[in-house]
Design an enzyme around this catalytic site. Structure first.
Site, PDB file in Angstrom:
ATOM      1  N   GLU A 101       0.844  -1.188   0.000  1.00  0.00           N
ATOM      2  CA  GLU A 101       0.000   0.000   0.000  1.00  0.00           C
ATOM      3  C   GLU A 101       0.876   1.233   0.000  1.00  0.00           C
ATOM      4  O   GLU A 101       1.876   1.296   0.719  1.00  0.00           O
ATOM      5  CB  GLU A 101      -0.927   0.003   1.217  1.00  0.00           C
ATOM      6  CG  GLU A 101      -1.919   1.149   1.235  1.00  0.00           C
ATOM      7  CD  GLU A 101      -2.962   0.990   2.326  1.00  0.00           C
ATOM      8  OE1 GLU A 101      -3.918   1.784   2.344  1.00  0.00           O
ATOM      9  OE2 GLU A 101      -2.812   0.071   3.158  1.00  0.00           O
ATOM     10  N   ASP A 220      10.824  11.720 -10.320  1.00  0.00           N
ATOM     11  CA  ASP A 220      10.652  10.846  -9.152  1.00  0.00           C
ATOM     12  C   ASP A 220      11.540   9.612  -9.252  1.00  0.00           C
ATOM     13  O   ASP A 220      11.115   8.502  -8.932  1.00  0.00           O
ATOM     14  CB  ASP A 220       9.183  10.436  -9.012  1.00  0.00           C
ATOM     15  CG  ASP A 220       8.853   9.975  -7.592  1.00  0.00           C
ATOM     16  OD1 ASP A 220       9.576  10.376  -6.656  1.00  0.00           O
ATOM     17  OD2 ASP A 220       7.877   9.230  -7.425  1.00  0.00           O
TER      18      ASP A 220
END
Length: 411
Positions: A101, A220
């Site tokens: 998650e 990123d």
């Protein structure tokens, strides 16, 4: 690892705090001038069929132009899946399919009967720190992309309030899982594999910078976003923060400061001026992680060693100390000359001034060469007394070509 306005100190890391499409958590947050994290803006619900919901999302956020000059995807748009199809692929998102998650939401492994393929499915958490904007940017960016070192987006679901992304499944997980906090059962990466991963990641970044139309700044790049397939073949993933790069006579893109603490270039963090050299800095941090086995930010270490780049910079100046920078898990099994050359590349990438950093094409040339020089500890044992012929400091972009030569283009 916390996301930031880069001038702020990072919060303490948890053991498993990075989850991408194979269970590595990306933490993307925007920080306003008061230092407070902004909450994701709500998106107005619109009545639409599932087939055009992505277009409505793009229009809502005014972001289609960021990914394609003409607003087209050249016929490569990812497949559209229904929510029922993805629920069936994961056994209704049952717990034994759960991979992890992250900021986007929960990630599941599944099998899509329609295409007979194992996939990774990310389900957007509407209350999470990533949202519709990142979802649309990722779909449109990867719809335009086609490269062996970029993760393949198979499709998406934009049905009602549901937003899901469907990727090829990368069986070995992320690079982070193979570098840091290794369980006893996991073998450390050897030198050859590390250079192979570095070269492949660089080729993926080169594709974004030099070959995509329009060119894209990744924004990123980090170990948790480099996924590994069979044979440790690396692919860049998670493109929700990607931005179209400057064009014409423009030198930068002015944008909100987004990224992960420890990987963000200081010039971008201070000015909000995003350039292709911002990605090069992040790549340098990843290369240092591959060489040293250290994390970009590690709050468990002494204060002066918590920031990887700050720790490495004084060591770059003393060739006698290069051996201190090598990951102890390599157990001395690395080529001394190869180490010097890899450190030379990393040192140039993390220069404070962006114009001192090499362009990604020269980095690819150098790392392709390093990856082609296979090290065999049985034939070439480490000789700690050997000395390199030059120091990493002071080289220029054109000198990288002398390090690299002409290496292979593919793994």
């Amino acid at each position: 690892m916390s996301c930031f306005r880069c001038t702020k100190k990072s919060t303490k890391e948890s053991k498993n705090n990075n989850t991408n499409i194979n269970g590595n958590k990306p933490n993307h947050q925007e920080v306003n001038s008061n230092g407070n994290v902004k909450k994701e803006l709500g998106v107005k619900k619109e009545e639409a069929s599932k087939d055009d919901q992505l277009s409505l999302d793009a229009k809502e956020w005014n972001i289609k132009e960021e990914v394609s000059k003409d607003g087209k995807t050249n016929g490569k748009r990812a497949q559209t899946f229904t929510f029922d199809e993805l629920a069936a692929a994961t056994g209704n998102f049952r717990s034994d399919c759960f991979l992890g998650e992250g900021g986007f939401g929960k990630v599941y492994k599944g099998h899509l009967e329609k295409i007979n393929q194992v996939v990774a499915i990310k389900q957007l958490d509407r209350n999470g720190c990533q949202g519709i904007r990142e979802f649309v940017v990722e779909v449109l960016t990867l719809s335009l992309a086609d490269h062996l070192n970029l993760v393949k987006l198979i499709g998406f679901c934009a049905e009602g309030d549901q937003r899901l992304l469907v990727y090829e499944y990368m069986p070995l997980g992320s690079l982070e899982n193979h570098l840091h906090d290794l369980p006893p059962s996991r073998k450390a990466l050897d030198w050859n594999t590390r250079m192979k991963i570095a070269a492949g990641a660089a080729r993926g970044l080169e594709y974004l910078h030099e070959k995509m139309q329009p060119p894209v700044i990744y924004r990123d790049l980090k170990c948790s976003n480099i996924l590994l397939g069979e044979g440790y073949h690396p692919k860049l993933s998670d493109f929700g923060l990607a931005k179209v790069g400057p064009s014409g006579d423009k030198t930068h893109v002015s944008t909100r400061v987004m990224g992960t603490y420890g990987y963000c270039a200081p010039d971008y963090a201070m000015t909000g001026q995003l350039t292709f050299k911002s990605d090069v800095y992040s790549f340098g941090v990843v290369l240092l992680e591959l060489i040293t086995g250290r994390k970009a930010i590690d709050n468990t270490k002494p204060v002066k060693e918590q920031n990887l780049v700050a720790w490495a910079r004084p060591l770059f100046r003393d060739r006698k100390r290069f051996s201190q920078m090598v990951d102890p898990l390599l157990q001395g099994q690395y080529p001394v000359r190869g180490l010097y050359q890899a450190l030379a590349i990393a040192a140039m990438c993390v220069q404070e001034q962006p114009n001192m950093r090499p362009v990604i094409t020269d980095i690819v040339t150098a790392l392709n060469y390093l990856a082609s020089q296979k090290y065999d500890p049985q034939i070439h044992p480490v000789q700690s007394s050997r000395r390199g012929s030059s120091s990493p400091i002071g080289r220029r972009d054109d000198d990288i070509r002398q390090i690299g030569g002409n290496g292979p283009e593919r793994d």
